[in-house]
Design an enzyme around this catalytic site. Structure first.
Site, PDB file in Angstrom:
ATOM      1  N   GLU A 440       0.823  -1.217   0.000  1.00 56.81           N
ATOM      2  CA  GLU A 440       0.000   0.000   0.000  1.00 56.81           C
ATOM      3  C   GLU A 440       0.858   1.268   0.000  1.00 56.81           C
ATOM      4  O   GLU A 440       0.492   2.265   0.615  1.00 56.81           O
ATOM      5  CB  GLU A 440      -0.946   0.022   1.210  1.00 56.81           C
ATOM      6  CG  GLU A 440      -2.228  -0.699   1.013  1.00 56.81           C
ATOM      7  CD  GLU A 440      -2.805  -0.507  -0.356  1.00 56.81           C
ATOM      8  OE1 GLU A 440      -2.805   0.631  -0.854  1.00 56.81           O
ATOM      9  OE2 GLU A 440      -3.227  -1.505  -0.948  1.00 56.81           O
TER      10      GLU A 440
HETATM   11  C1  LIG Z   1       2.740  -9.863   0.260  1.00 53.79           C
HETATM   12  C2  LIG Z   1       2.553  -8.741  -0.704  1.00 53.79           C
HETATM   13  C3  LIG Z   1       1.256  -8.394  -1.094  1.00 53.79           C
HETATM   14  C4  LIG Z   1       1.066  -7.369  -2.028  1.00 53.79           C
HETATM   15  N1  LIG Z   1      -0.203  -7.105  -2.489  1.00 53.79           N
HETATM   16  C5  LIG Z   1      -0.356  -6.276  -3.560  1.00 53.79           C
HETATM   17  C6  LIG Z   1      -1.616  -6.146  -4.215  1.00 53.79           C
HETATM   18  O1  LIG Z   1      -2.617  -6.722  -3.799  1.00 53.79           O
HETATM   19  N2  LIG Z   1      -1.683  -5.368  -5.323  1.00 53.79           N
HETATM   20  C7  LIG Z   1      -0.608  -4.707  -5.817  1.00 53.79           C
HETATM   21  O2  LIG Z   1      -0.746  -4.027  -6.826  1.00 53.79           O
HETATM   22  N3  LIG Z   1       0.600  -4.786  -5.195  1.00 53.79           N
HETATM   23  C8  LIG Z   1       0.751  -5.560  -4.104  1.00 53.79           C
HETATM   24  N4  LIG Z   1       1.976  -5.684  -3.490  1.00 53.79           N
HETATM   25  C9  LIG Z   1       3.098  -4.889  -3.988  1.00 53.79           C
HETATM   26  C10 LIG Z   1       3.496  -3.776  -3.046  1.00 53.79           C
HETATM   27  O3  LIG Z   1       2.534  -2.786  -3.011  1.00 53.79           O
HETATM   28  C11 LIG Z   1       4.888  -3.292  -3.516  1.00 53.79           C
HETATM   29  O4  LIG Z   1       5.804  -4.297  -3.146  1.00 53.79           O
HETATM   30  C12 LIG Z   1       5.259  -1.955  -2.910  1.00 53.79           C
HETATM   31  O5  LIG Z   1       4.444  -0.956  -3.460  1.00 53.79           O
HETATM   32  C13 LIG Z   1       6.723  -1.583  -3.187  1.00 53.79           C
HETATM   33  O6  LIG Z   1       7.093  -1.808  -4.510  1.00 53.79           O
HETATM   34  P1  LIG Z   1       8.423  -2.676  -4.809  1.00 53.79           P
HETATM   35  O7  LIG Z   1       8.331  -3.926  -4.042  1.00 53.79           O
HETATM   36  O8  LIG Z   1       8.583  -2.786  -6.272  1.00 53.79           O
HETATM   37  O9  LIG Z   1       9.599  -1.817  -4.205  1.00 53.79           O
HETATM   38  P2  LIG Z   1      10.342  -0.577  -4.917  1.00 53.79           P
HETATM   39  O10 LIG Z   1       9.346   0.376  -5.449  1.00 53.79           O
HETATM   40  O11 LIG Z   1      11.379  -1.098  -5.828  1.00 53.79           O
HETATM   41  O12 LIG Z   1      11.053   0.081  -3.657  1.00 53.79           O
HETATM   42  C14 LIG Z   1      12.268  -0.425  -3.088  1.00 53.79           C
HETATM   43  C15 LIG Z   1      12.706   0.513  -1.960  1.00 53.79           C
HETATM   44  O13 LIG Z   1      12.957   1.816  -2.495  1.00 53.79           O
HETATM   45  C16 LIG Z   1      12.175   2.795  -1.834  1.00 53.79           C
HETATM   46  N5  LIG Z   1      11.709   3.763  -2.825  1.00 53.79           N
HETATM   47  C17 LIG Z   1      11.223   3.540  -4.052  1.00 53.79           C
HETATM   48  N6  LIG Z   1      10.881   4.690  -4.641  1.00 53.79           N
HETATM   49  C18 LIG Z   1      11.123   5.681  -3.778  1.00 53.79           C
HETATM   50  C19 LIG Z   1      10.957   7.084  -3.797  1.00 53.79           C
HETATM   51  N7  LIG Z   1      10.456   7.720  -4.837  1.00 53.79           N
HETATM   52  N8  LIG Z   1      11.343   7.772  -2.688  1.00 53.79           N
HETATM   53  C20 LIG Z   1      11.846   7.155  -1.619  1.00 53.79           C
HETATM   54  N9  LIG Z   1      12.013   5.819  -1.541  1.00 53.79           N
HETATM   55  C21 LIG Z   1      11.655   5.087  -2.602  1.00 53.79           C
HETATM   56  C22 LIG Z   1      11.000   2.047  -1.214  1.00 53.79           C
HETATM   57  O14 LIG Z   1      10.513   2.718  -0.055  1.00 53.79           O
HETATM   58  C23 LIG Z   1      11.634   0.702  -0.878  1.00 53.79           C
HETATM   59  O15 LIG Z   1      12.246   0.748   0.374  1.00 53.79           O
HETATM   60  C24 LIG Z   1       2.181  -6.665  -2.534  1.00 53.79           C
HETATM   61  C25 LIG Z   1       3.471  -6.991  -2.102  1.00 53.79           C
HETATM   62  C26 LIG Z   1       3.665  -8.037  -1.233  1.00 53.79           C
HETATM   63  C27 LIG Z   1       5.063  -8.410  -0.861  1.00 53.79           C
END
Ligand SMILES: Cc1cc2nc3c(=O)[nH]c(=O)nc-3n(C[C@H](O)[C@H](O)[C@H](O)COP(=O)(O)OP(=O)(O)OC[C@H]3O[C@@H](n4cnc5c(N)ncnc54)[C@H](O)[C@@H]3O)c2cc1C
Length: 596
Positions: A440
């Site tokens: 989220e």
């Molecule tokens: C168990 C689980 C359930 C999930 N359920 C859903 C779902 O139902 N629907 C859905 O669509 N998604 C879902 N997700 C996805 C989840 O919302 C994403 O994992 C999350 O939004 C982060 O994206 P990412 O994992 O690609 O991390 P990234 O975006 O690659 O981020 C990696 C790190 O970089 C930091 N970062 C990235 N961009 C910035 C920025 N601009 N400024 C500062 N810091 C930054 C982040 O805070 C994080 O620490 C789920 C994930 C999991 C693991």
């Protein structure tokens, strides 16, 4: 074996004495939602969570979900529990009566959400996602989409999902590549792969309604080019039955640290038929309805897990005999005293208790304002409520989940090695709590939303209104015998928050990295102050109740003691946060990539 008892005494105190739930029945459409009626509903919800969902929490974690021929099988007991959940009407509680909902205040769902998350976070994900899909369609769907999908989402025969994330696009949704191509019949062909989709495939419902972000061929770049589509697993027939299987399949499920009974799926959309929700390229607006609700719900996940972890750590600490009290034996006839005599153990437990009760009060302060924002006849009152909800949404999401994870860890520590092994169930709460800081919108992203969007919004009106509310309560309490110390402590931290706010406003203009470097600490600072604000309100109420000779004097005395602990032992952490914020971005940004 762990145990869970819904904290109904605290819930009732907050609803009736602190937040005046009675005011809701004066709002149009909520005439029947009297405090007595709400109490009865919540007592039923508590029993359901304790007796039906909690007993399949540990077993669900151990068994996990299974993917067999593209179909997800939920753990033993989940389907029966879901059938009872829908039969008892829990999927319908705060939904619109015109589509089959019971139309109770959102506040009721809020309270229920915490109990669900304490009892069984994995289970709560399935109806939670359906409610999110319901909210987005309710606010942005056409009448046709609403009449086709809402009744089934509300009665729980169909489930919902939110499909945002792709392998290359997590936080940055502007770079999604899922495509939507218009077809001759006015629908769209959706093609692309979404990952990490909660409840993306399962056996609890006969159909699954995916809400999918995708780009039209003429889409502008970035988030301005994103549209939202409904893509059902089975296409509904004209009569509302199940038609042809749509082109969406579950490619695999994730093996993960926690919430093992919640299916996290890779979904492949292969020319799947989709239907546009709202206007082309305006999908983020519709999705934000779902995401804002979901952010608050995720905050409640942190609180729910912290509550159940606390209950089990406390009960263990009372029974576990180790060592003697520093001031002489308290259990002289036994081989040792209970570990509850040790200041360090007490401090850990009290920290969780003080944060839980304060965070619950803050969550409800937001929950009740959602109903006011939607229903109050006076536009100024509605706006006022909306401002606080908008400002506090990232705080509730990030602060409650950060503290939820920290607190489950402190609870685990209380059990020593017995917390680390599976028998007592605490290690599951730590594992389950971790994801809430990530999905989220990660908590870093919540902090950026707070400082980058919410603080400057409407020329700073939202934060000024919050400051007025805190200042009003601090000034009033400073005049009341017995509350002066609390008012002084909150006043000091409030001053630090004001100072940090000014600093960000000044420095942010010149260098945006200053804001980025301070955001997480700023959100924490605001979280501690917001929870302190609620503790001051609770202390004011309980002091008054004691003065009136309330029958449950011990409850109110405990509230005042917990308030004292919060103000003297937890709230002072704001000073360190301000110091970190004041240090600026230089020490962070000074490194070149190859110097790390
Ligand atoms: C168990 C689980 C359930 C999930 N359920 C859903 C779902 O139902 N629907 C859905 O669509 N998604 C879902 N997700 C996805 C989840 O919302 C994403 O994992 C999350 O939004 C982060 O994206 P990412 O994992 O690609 O991390 P990234 O975006 O690659 O981020 C990696 C790190 O970089 C930091 N970062 C990235 N961009 C910035 C920025 N601009 N400024 C500062 N810091 C930054 C982040 O805070 C994080 O620490 C789920 C994930 C999991 C693991």
């Amino acid at each position: 074996m762990p145990a869970y008892h819904a904290p109904l005494d605290d819930i009732r105190y907050l609803l009736n004495d602190v937040h005046d739930i009675g005011q809701l029945s004066a709002l149009p459409g909520f005439e029947d939602a009297t405090p007595e009626m709400i109490d009865e509903v919540l007592a039923g919800g508590a029993t359901f969570c304790e007796d039906v969902l909690f007993p399949i929490n540990q077993s669900g974690d151990a068994e996990g979900i299974a993917l067999v021929n593209g179909e997800v099988k939920t753990p033993t007991g989940f389907k029966d529990a879901y059938t009872r959940y829908t039969a008892d009407g829990w999927t319908a509680i705060s939904a619109e009566p015109a589509y089959g909902g019971t139309g109770l205040p959102e506040m009721v769902r809020f309270v229920m959400e915490e109990m669900l998350c304490s009892a069984n976070l994995s289970f709560s994900m399935y109806p939670g996602l359906s409610h999110g899909a319901y909210s987005a369609l309710m606010s942005h769907g056409s009448d046709e989409l609403k009449s086709r999908y809402l009744p089934k989402l509300i009665d729980g025969t169909w489930g919902g999902t939110m499909c945002l994330t792709e392998a290359q696009a997590g936080t940055d949704l502007g770079i999604i590549t899922t495509k939507a191509v218009p077809t001759a019949d006015g629908a769209y062909d959706i093609t692309g792969t979404k990952i990490f989709i909660s409840a993306g495939e399962h056996d609890l419902t006969e159909n699954i309604v995916h809400l999918v972000l995708a780009k039209l061929p003429d889409a502008p770049g970035g988030t301005k080019g994103i549209s939202l589509f409904v893509v059902p697993k089975f296409l509904p027939t004209e009569s509302g039955g199940l038609g042809a299987r749509n082109g969406v399949t579950c490619g695999s499920v994730e093996h993960k640290m926690g919430i093992k009974a919640s299916a996290t799926c890779v979904l492949n959309f292969d020319n799947a038929k989709g239907f546009l929700v709202g206007e082309p390229h305006k999908g983020m607006r519709a999705m934000f309805v779902m995401m804002n609700g979901a952010r608050l719900a995720v905050g409640l996940q942190g609180l729910g897990l912290s509550e159940v972890a606390y209950q089990n750590a406390l009960s263990y600490a009372k029974d576990r005999l180790q060592g003697r009290s520093l001031t002489g034996p308290k259990n002289p006839s036994g081989p040792a005293d209970s570990i509850l005599v040790h200041p360090d153990v007490r401090k850990g437990l009290l920290r969780i208790k003080a944060l839980n009760e304060g965070m619950r009060a803050l969550a409800y302060a937001v929950g009740i304002r959602i109903d006011i924002e939607h229903r109050h006849p006076d536009a100024a009152v509605r706006q006022d409520a909306e401002d606080i909800v908008a400002l506090m949404t990232p705080v509730v999401k990030a602060f409650l989940t950060d503290k939820g994870f920290e607190n489950t860890n402190v609870a685990l520590q209380t059990l020593g090695g017995h917390g680390y092994i599976k028998e007592y169930g605490i290690e599951q709460y730590v594992r389950d709590a971790r994801i809430a800081q990530i999905y989220e919108g990660t908590n870093a992203v919540q902090a950026l939303d707070l400082v980058g969007r919410k603080l400057p919004m409407e020329g700073g009106r939202l934060v000024r209104r919050f400051f007025e509310l805190v200042k009003g309560d601090v000034d009033a309490a400073a005049q009341v015998d017995g509350l002066e110390d609390f008012a002084k402590a909150l006043g000091a931290s409030f001053y630090q928050l004001q100072k940090a706010t000014m600093l960000l406003a000044e420095k942010g203009f010149a260098n945006p990295d200053e804001v980025g470097a301070a955001a997480t600490e700023y959100l924490q600072l605001m979280g501690y102050v917001a929870v302190g604000w609620q503790w001051l309100r609770m202390a004011t109420v309980s002091r008054q109740k004691l003065a009136e000779g309330a029958a449950n004097a011990r409850f109110h005395e405990a509230k005042l003691k917990t308030a004292r602990f919060y103000f003297s032992r937890v709230l002072p952490e704001t000073a360190t946060l301000l110091t970190a914020i004041q240090s600026g971005s230089a020490s962070i940004m000074a490194f070149a990539a190859d110097e790390f």
